[in-house]
Design a protein around this motif. Structure first.
Motif, PDB file in Angstrom:
ATOM      1  N   LYS A   1      14.085 -72.374 -37.599  1.00  0.00           N
ATOM      2  CA  LYS A   1      15.916 -73.139 -37.354  1.00  0.00           C
ATOM      3  C   LYS A   1      15.221 -74.485 -36.085  1.00  0.00           C
ATOM      4  CE  LYS A   1      18.868 -69.394 -38.805  1.00  0.00           C
ATOM      5  NZ  LYS A   1      20.136 -68.828 -38.250  1.00  0.00           N
ATOM      6  N   VAL A   2      15.187 -74.155 -35.171  1.00  0.00           N
ATOM      7  CA  VAL A   2      14.936 -75.605 -34.434  1.00  0.00           C
ATOM      8  C   VAL A   2      13.558 -76.159 -34.949  1.00  0.00           C
ATOM      9  CG1 VAL A   2      13.294 -75.949 -32.282  1.00  0.00           C
ATOM     10  CG2 VAL A   2      15.389 -74.312 -32.162  1.00  0.00           C
ATOM     11  N   PHE A   3      12.949 -76.104 -35.143  1.00  0.00           N
ATOM     12  CA  PHE A   3      11.775 -76.626 -36.377  1.00  0.00           C
ATOM     13  C   PHE A   3      11.877 -77.591 -37.219  1.00  0.00           C
ATOM     14  CE2 PHE A   3       7.723 -76.908 -39.370  1.00  0.00           C
ATOM     15  CZ  PHE A   3       7.738 -78.035 -38.390  1.00  0.00           C
ATOM     16  N   VAL A   4      12.384 -76.730 -38.107  1.00  0.00           N
ATOM     17  CA  VAL A   4      13.527 -77.035 -39.201  1.00  0.00           C
ATOM     18  C   VAL A   4      14.483 -78.743 -38.297  1.00  0.00           C
ATOM     19  CG1 VAL A   4      14.805 -76.643 -41.195  1.00  0.00           C
ATOM     20  CG2 VAL A   4      13.187 -75.484 -40.779  1.00  0.00           C
ATOM     21  N   ALA A   5      15.093 -78.252 -37.857  1.00  0.00           N
ATOM     22  CA  ALA A   5      16.059 -79.557 -37.128  1.00  0.00           C
ATOM     23  C   ALA A   5      15.637 -80.528 -36.489  1.00  0.00           C
ATOM     24  CB  ALA A   5      16.813 -78.397 -35.968  1.00  0.00           C
ATOM     25  N   ILE A   6      14.236 -80.151 -35.764  1.00  0.00           N
ATOM     26  CA  ILE A   6      13.672 -81.752 -35.234  1.00  0.00           C
ATOM     27  C   ILE A   6      12.403 -82.261 -36.415  1.00  0.00           C
ATOM     28  CG2 ILE A   6      11.590 -81.921 -33.948  1.00  0.00           C
ATOM     29  CD1 ILE A   6      12.181 -79.304 -32.360  1.00  0.00           C
ATOM     30  N   SER A   7      12.358 -81.307 -37.549  1.00  0.00           N
ATOM     31  CA  SER A   7      11.370 -82.326 -39.077  1.00  0.00           C
ATOM     32  C   SER A   7      12.663 -82.943 -39.050  1.00  0.00           C
ATOM     33  CB  SER A   7      11.164 -81.154 -39.750  1.00  0.00           C
ATOM     34  OG  SER A   7      10.388 -80.531 -38.837  1.00  0.00           O
ATOM     35  N   LEU A   8      14.109 -82.254 -39.415  1.00  0.00           N
ATOM     36  CA  LEU A   8      14.961 -83.470 -40.288  1.00  0.00           C
ATOM     37  C   LEU A   8      15.121 -84.948 -39.357  1.00  0.00           C
ATOM     38  CD1 LEU A   8      17.574 -80.963 -41.936  1.00  0.00           C
ATOM     39  CD2 LEU A   8      15.742 -82.488 -42.663  1.00  0.00           C
ATOM     40  N   VAL A   9      15.615 -84.928 -37.841  1.00  0.00           N
ATOM     41  CA  VAL A   9      16.021 -85.901 -36.779  1.00  0.00           C
ATOM     42  C   VAL A   9      14.304 -86.608 -37.519  1.00  0.00           C
ATOM     43  CG1 VAL A   9      15.637 -85.968 -34.988  1.00  0.00           C
ATOM     44  CG2 VAL A   9      17.448 -84.235 -35.779  1.00  0.00           C
ATOM     45  N   THR A  10      13.174 -86.393 -37.220  1.00  0.00           N
ATOM     46  CA  THR A  10      12.068 -86.721 -37.479  1.00  0.00           C
ATOM     47  C   THR A  10      11.828 -87.476 -38.609  1.00  0.00           C
ATOM     48  OG1 THR A  10      10.834 -85.788 -35.672  1.00  0.00           O
ATOM     49  CG2 THR A  10       9.655 -87.127 -37.064  1.00  0.00           C
ATOM     50  N   ALA A  11      12.593 -87.229 -39.673  1.00  0.00           N
ATOM     51  CA  ALA A  11      12.746 -87.877 -41.135  1.00  0.00           C
ATOM     52  C   ALA A  11      13.349 -88.673 -40.818  1.00  0.00           C
ATOM     53  CB  ALA A  11      12.158 -86.946 -42.021  1.00  0.00           C
ATOM     54  N   TYR A  12      14.573 -88.650 -40.387  1.00  0.00           N
ATOM     55  CA  TYR A  12      15.799 -89.480 -40.268  1.00  0.00           C
ATOM     56  C   TYR A  12      15.048 -90.623 -39.035  1.00  0.00           C
ATOM     57  CZ  TYR A  12      19.628 -91.991 -38.754  1.00  0.00           C
ATOM     58  OH  TYR A  12      21.117 -92.699 -38.920  1.00  0.00           O
ATOM     59  N   LEU A  13      14.659 -90.364 -38.884  1.00  0.00           N
ATOM     60  CA  LEU A  13      14.572 -91.262 -37.638  1.00  0.00           C
ATOM     61  C   LEU A  13      13.038 -92.604 -38.478  1.00  0.00           C
ATOM     62  CD1 LEU A  13      14.614 -90.234 -34.072  1.00  0.00           C
ATOM     63  CD2 LEU A  13      15.677 -91.169 -34.898  1.00  0.00           C
ATOM     64  N   VAL A  14      12.166 -91.448 -38.763  1.00  0.00           N
ATOM     65  CA  VAL A  14      11.160 -93.090 -39.309  1.00  0.00           C
ATOM     66  C   VAL A  14      11.577 -93.263 -41.447  1.00  0.00           C
ATOM     67  CG1 VAL A  14       8.992 -92.436 -40.729  1.00  0.00           C
ATOM     68  CG2 VAL A  14       9.552 -91.091 -38.869  1.00  0.00           C
ATOM     69  N   ALA A  15      12.868 -92.650 -41.347  1.00  0.00           N
ATOM     70  CA  ALA A  15      13.773 -93.225 -42.284  1.00  0.00           C
ATOM     71  C   ALA A  15      14.503 -94.091 -41.931  1.00  0.00           C
ATOM     72  CB  ALA A  15      13.881 -93.008 -43.014  1.00  0.00           C
ATOM     73  N   LEU A  16      14.686 -94.891 -40.820  1.00  0.00           N
ATOM     74  CA  LEU A  16      15.548 -95.726 -40.281  1.00  0.00           C
ATOM     75  C   LEU A  16      15.359 -97.520 -40.703  1.00  0.00           C
ATOM     76  CD1 LEU A  16      16.667 -94.977 -36.908  1.00  0.00           C
ATOM     77  CD2 LEU A  16      18.698 -94.784 -38.883  1.00  0.00           C
ATOM     78  N   PRO A  17      15.726 -98.556 -41.299  1.00  0.00           N
ATOM     79  CA  PRO A  17      15.169 -99.524 -41.727  1.00  0.00           C
ATOM     80  C   PRO A  17      15.157-100.176 -40.123  1.00  0.00           C
ATOM     81  CG  PRO A  17      17.794 -99.293 -41.960  1.00  0.00           C
ATOM     82  CD  PRO A  17      17.325 -97.791 -41.344  1.00  0.00           C
ATOM     83  N   THR A  18      13.374-100.440 -40.444  1.00  0.00           N
ATOM     84  CA  THR A  18      13.141-101.692 -40.014  1.00  0.00           C
ATOM     85  C   THR A  18      12.505-103.346 -40.398  1.00  0.00           C
ATOM     86  OG1 THR A  18      11.183-101.020 -40.435  1.00  0.00           O
ATOM     87  CG2 THR A  18      12.095 -99.887 -38.658  1.00  0.00           C
ATOM     88  N   TYR A  19      12.919-103.713 -40.309  1.00  0.00           N
ATOM     89  CA  TYR A  19      12.620-105.085 -41.047  1.00  0.00           C
ATOM     90  C   TYR A  19      13.381-106.751 -39.609  1.00  0.00           C
ATOM     91  CZ  TYR A  19      17.679-105.827 -40.708  1.00  0.00           C
ATOM     92  OH  TYR A  19      19.744-106.286 -40.130  1.00  0.00           O
ATOM     93  N   ALA A  20      12.938-107.716 -40.512  1.00  0.00           N
ATOM     94  CA  ALA A  20      12.828-108.657 -40.202  1.00  0.00           C
ATOM     95  C   ALA A  20      14.152-109.533 -40.159  1.00  0.00           C
ATOM     96  CB  ALA A  20      11.282-109.823 -40.149  1.00  0.00           C
ATOM     97  N   ILE A  21      14.402-110.615 -39.657  1.00  0.00           N
ATOM     98  CA  ILE A  21      15.496-111.291 -39.812  1.00  0.00           C
ATOM     99  C   ILE A  21      14.951-112.947 -40.741  1.00  0.00           C
ATOM    100  CG2 ILE A  21      17.237-112.353 -39.316  1.00  0.00           C
ATOM    101  CD1 ILE A  21      17.741-110.999 -37.054  1.00  0.00           C
ATOM    102  N   ASP A  22      15.391-113.020 -41.820  1.00  0.00           N
ATOM    103  CA  ASP A  22      14.703-114.224 -42.510  1.00  0.00           C
ATOM    104  C   ASP A  22      15.324-115.382 -41.983  1.00  0.00           C
ATOM    105  OD1 ASP A  22      13.628-116.025 -43.578  1.00  0.00           O
ATOM    106  OD2 ASP A  22      13.874-114.743 -45.793  1.00  0.00           O
ATOM    107  N   PHE A  23      15.627-115.849 -41.114  1.00  0.00           N
ATOM    108  CA  PHE A  23      15.652-116.901 -41.000  1.00  0.00           C
ATOM    109  C   PHE A  23      15.297-118.547 -41.544  1.00  0.00           C
ATOM    110  CE2 PHE A  23      16.207-115.357 -36.842  1.00  0.00           C
ATOM    111  CZ  PHE A  23      17.918-115.692 -36.528  1.00  0.00           C
ATOM    112  N   THR A  24      16.218-119.295 -42.511  1.00  0.00           N
ATOM    113  CA  THR A  24      15.258-120.871 -43.007  1.00  0.00           C
ATOM    114  C   THR A  24      16.519-121.487 -42.540  1.00  0.00           C
ATOM    115  OG1 THR A  24      15.319-121.762 -45.311  1.00  0.00           O
ATOM    116  CG2 THR A  24      17.520-120.886 -45.096  1.00  0.00           C
TER     117      THR A  24
END
Length: 269
Positions: free
Chosen positions: A4-27
């Motif tokens: 259960k702990v392994f599954v929980a850690i895996s879910l948290v890791t997947a969530y962190l990886v899925a967090l959006p990372t993007y550049a702010i586009d200034f014009t």
């Protein structure tokens, strides 16, 4: 248990990886000295430099593009960029955009030939002048409003000469006494004078001051991003000597950053 702990850690890791990372586009757009296009076509100038510094302090990746003025404003209105600069604050714009803390303060006013030694303190002193202005633009609109006010006050109104100014037309016309005055952003005209080696002109009178900001479209921007951007900018601008180092070489004034000013322009922080 461990499964259960392994599954929980895996879910948290997947969530962190899925967090959006993007550049702010200034014009931005070519508006020297505030923003300029380098020989390689990149955005440069003091405003871009300051925004880049804020991004570094935020540890935020930022990208910059520079276009002709109309295209840059269309890009931001069509949601093709995350933010635009330099932008002046107007009530109607504040309905559509969140504004950053002010990055700089500039003046708009009248230049005259150095041969004109007369002190200019107000509209009475420019009666009947032929005044050059870049346009069509917000600057030419402002000058038309000045002319209309002079008519209302019963003064001899100015005559307006609207021209483009990419090759220094107006500042050179003033030097040659082909116009009586040149209405312009002070820093812009001084930059043009240096660029085209014009020396026979002087700044005579300030009509108004204006603050320049970064603007973020309300429809597509999370308030938390604007707050973080502004908090970091305020901290950076408060460092001794920072604003002077960035702005003084360009003849640009530092912005007022009091709570009263920030409240006046409804700055998130």
């Amino acid at each position: 248990m461990w499964k259960k702990v392994f599954v929980a850690i895996s879910l948290v890791t997947a969530y962190l990886v899925a967090l959006p990372t993007y550049a702010i586009d200034f014009t931005t757009f070519e508006f020297p000295p505030f923003t300029q296009k380098s020989p390689s076509g990149k955005a440069t100038g003091p405003f871009k430099s300051m925004v880049s510094d804020v991004c570094k302090e935020m540890k935020q990746e930022c990208e910059f593009s520079i276009f002709p003025t109309r295209r840059a404003k269309l890009k931001i209105s069509y949601g093709q960029a995350n933010a635009i600069f330099p932008f002046g604050w107007y009530r109607e714009r504040a309905e559509e955009y969140y504004f950053s803390v002010p990055f700089m303060q500039t003046q708009y006013g009248f230049f005259v030939p150095e041969s004109n030694k007369k002190k200019i303190d107000g509209l009475r002193d420019i009666q009947g002048f032929k005044v050059g202005v870049f346009g069509p633009s917000n600057t030419s609109v402002s000058l038309t409003e000045i002319r209309n006010l002079m008519i209302e006050l019963g003064l001899n109104p100015i005559r307006i000469e609207v021209r483009t100014d990419e090759s220094g037309n107006l500042i050179r016309m003033l030097e040659r006494n082909r116009i009586d005055a040149y209405y312009s952003n002070k820093a812009v005209a001084e930059y043009r004078a240096k660029e085209f080696n014009v020396k026979g002109v002087r700044y005579a009178w300030t009509d108004k001051t204006l603050l320049y900001f970064v603007a973020f479209p309300k429809k597509t921007t999370d308030k938390s991003l604007v707050r973080e951007f502004n908090q970091v900018a305020l901290k950076l601008f408060s460092k001794p000597g920072y604003l002077a180092e960035k702005l003084e070489p360009w003849g640009i004034s530092p912005p007022p950053l009091s709570e009263e000013v920030l409240d006046k322009y409804e700055i998130l922080r």
